[in-house]
Design a protein around this motif. Structure first.
Motif, PDB file in Angstrom:
ATOM      1  N   CYS A  76      31.585  14.762 -10.370  1.00  0.00           N
ATOM      2  CA  CYS A  76      32.802  15.431  -9.893  1.00  0.00           C
ATOM      3  C   CYS A  76      33.610  15.865 -11.104  1.00  0.00           C
ATOM      4  O   CYS A  76      33.773  15.109 -12.056  1.00  0.00           O
ATOM      5  N   VAL A  77      34.101  17.072 -11.040  1.00  0.00           N
ATOM      6  CA  VAL A  77      34.886  17.621 -12.136  1.00  0.00           C
ATOM      7  C   VAL A  77      36.271  17.943 -11.601  1.00  0.00           C
ATOM      8  O   VAL A  77      36.407  18.609 -10.572  1.00  0.00           O
ATOM      9  N   GLY A  78      37.285  17.474 -12.305  1.00  0.00           N
ATOM     10  CA  GLY A  78      38.661  17.708 -11.886  1.00  0.00           C
ATOM     11  C   GLY A  78      39.111  19.133 -12.161  1.00  0.00           C
ATOM     12  O   GLY A  78      38.407  19.931 -12.791  1.00  0.00           O
ATOM     13  N   PRO A  85      34.778   8.192 -15.175  1.00  0.00           N
ATOM     14  CA  PRO A  85      33.632   7.408 -15.635  1.00  0.00           C
ATOM     15  C   PRO A  85      33.036   6.496 -14.552  1.00  0.00           C
ATOM     16  O   PRO A  85      32.290   5.584 -14.871  1.00  0.00           O
ATOM     17  N   ASP A  86      33.324   6.746 -13.283  1.00  0.00           N
ATOM     18  CA  ASP A  86      32.931   5.806 -12.230  1.00  0.00           C
ATOM     19  C   ASP A  86      31.759   6.278 -11.370  1.00  0.00           C
ATOM     20  O   ASP A  86      31.548   5.787 -10.281  1.00  0.00           O
ATOM     21  N   SER A  87      30.989   7.247 -11.813  1.00  0.00           N
ATOM     22  CA  SER A  87      29.771   7.727 -11.140  1.00  0.00           C
ATOM     23  C   SER A  87      30.017   8.520  -9.862  1.00  0.00           C
ATOM     24  O   SER A  87      29.097   8.728  -9.082  1.00  0.00           O
ATOM     25  N   MET A 173      31.683   8.585  -3.643  1.00  0.00           N
ATOM     26  CA  MET A 173      31.630   7.427  -4.539  1.00  0.00           C
ATOM     27  C   MET A 173      30.428   6.587  -4.155  1.00  0.00           C
ATOM     28  O   MET A 173      30.278   6.233  -2.996  1.00  0.00           O
ATOM     29  N   PRO A 174      29.538   6.272  -5.129  1.00  0.00           N
ATOM     30  CA  PRO A 174      28.431   5.379  -4.780  1.00  0.00           C
ATOM     31  C   PRO A 174      28.972   3.984  -4.492  1.00  0.00           C
ATOM     32  O   PRO A 174      30.033   3.610  -5.001  1.00  0.00           O
TER      33      PRO A 174
END
Length: 183
Positions: A76-78, A85-87, A173-174
């Motif tokens: 994901c790109v803001g 950094p949370d996958s 989010m995984p």
């Protein structure tokens, strides 16, 4: 349409909505930038995308061909290019279907009717001009689910007698502790 067919379509639609909705936080709506993301493993999101496309293809009469499916998990790109950094990731998934040029508008109408009936909002709709075959993609359909924000696209492709069917997910989010590798 027979009662069995109608019941089967309604059951499948409810199952697909529940499978994505089950990973939603709170009420399934995203009201702010700090709302928690839906939690879904990459394999679960890929399986879900396959189900959606199979449902769309079956209902519209598009026959998914033997070409390989195309998918990618992307970070994901803001808005300003930032990455967490949370996958967290998005999934782009697509297949090609064999649809004669003269039936592509009919397929688009069936997809539009199906997905608007399931609560999606049409964001693009353009039919092929009648009697004007084109080497350029002309027919295009896109719809977005208002709560879970996934997008379904159906488009004619370059060449003749083919369409692409695709799903794009919002950021997911995984599950915590799950591997981040692609299936």
């Amino acid at each position: 349409m027979t009662i069995v067919t109608r019941l089967g379509r309604l059951t499948l639609a409810a199952l697909l909505t529940a499978s994505l909705g089950a990973c939603m936080s709170g009420n399934g709506k995203y009201d702010g930038k700090d709302d928690p993301l839906p939690v879904k493993s990459q394999q679960e999101s890929l399986d879900w995308a396959r189900q959606i496309i199979a449902h769309v293809a079956q209902t519209s009469g598009a026959h998914i061909n033997e070409e390989r499916e195309i998918y990618g998990f992307n970070p994901c790109v803001g808005r300003n290019g930032e990455k967490a950094p949370d996958s967290r990731y998005t999934l782009d998934y697509g297949v090609h279907a064999d649809v004669p040029d003269d039936q592509q508008n009919d397929v688009l109408r069936k997809v539009r009717d199906l997905l608007t009936g399931e609560g999606l909002t049409v964001t693009e709709y353009r039919e092929n001009p009648t009697g004007t075959p084109s080497a350029q993609p002309v027919a295009a359909f896109s719809a977005r689910h208002p709560d879970s924000r996934y997008v379904v696209d159906v488009d004619s492709t370059k060449g003749h007698n083919r369409m692409s069917l695709a799903v794009r997910t919002p950021c997911l989010m995984p599950p915590s502790g799950s591997p981040t590798s692609t299936p």
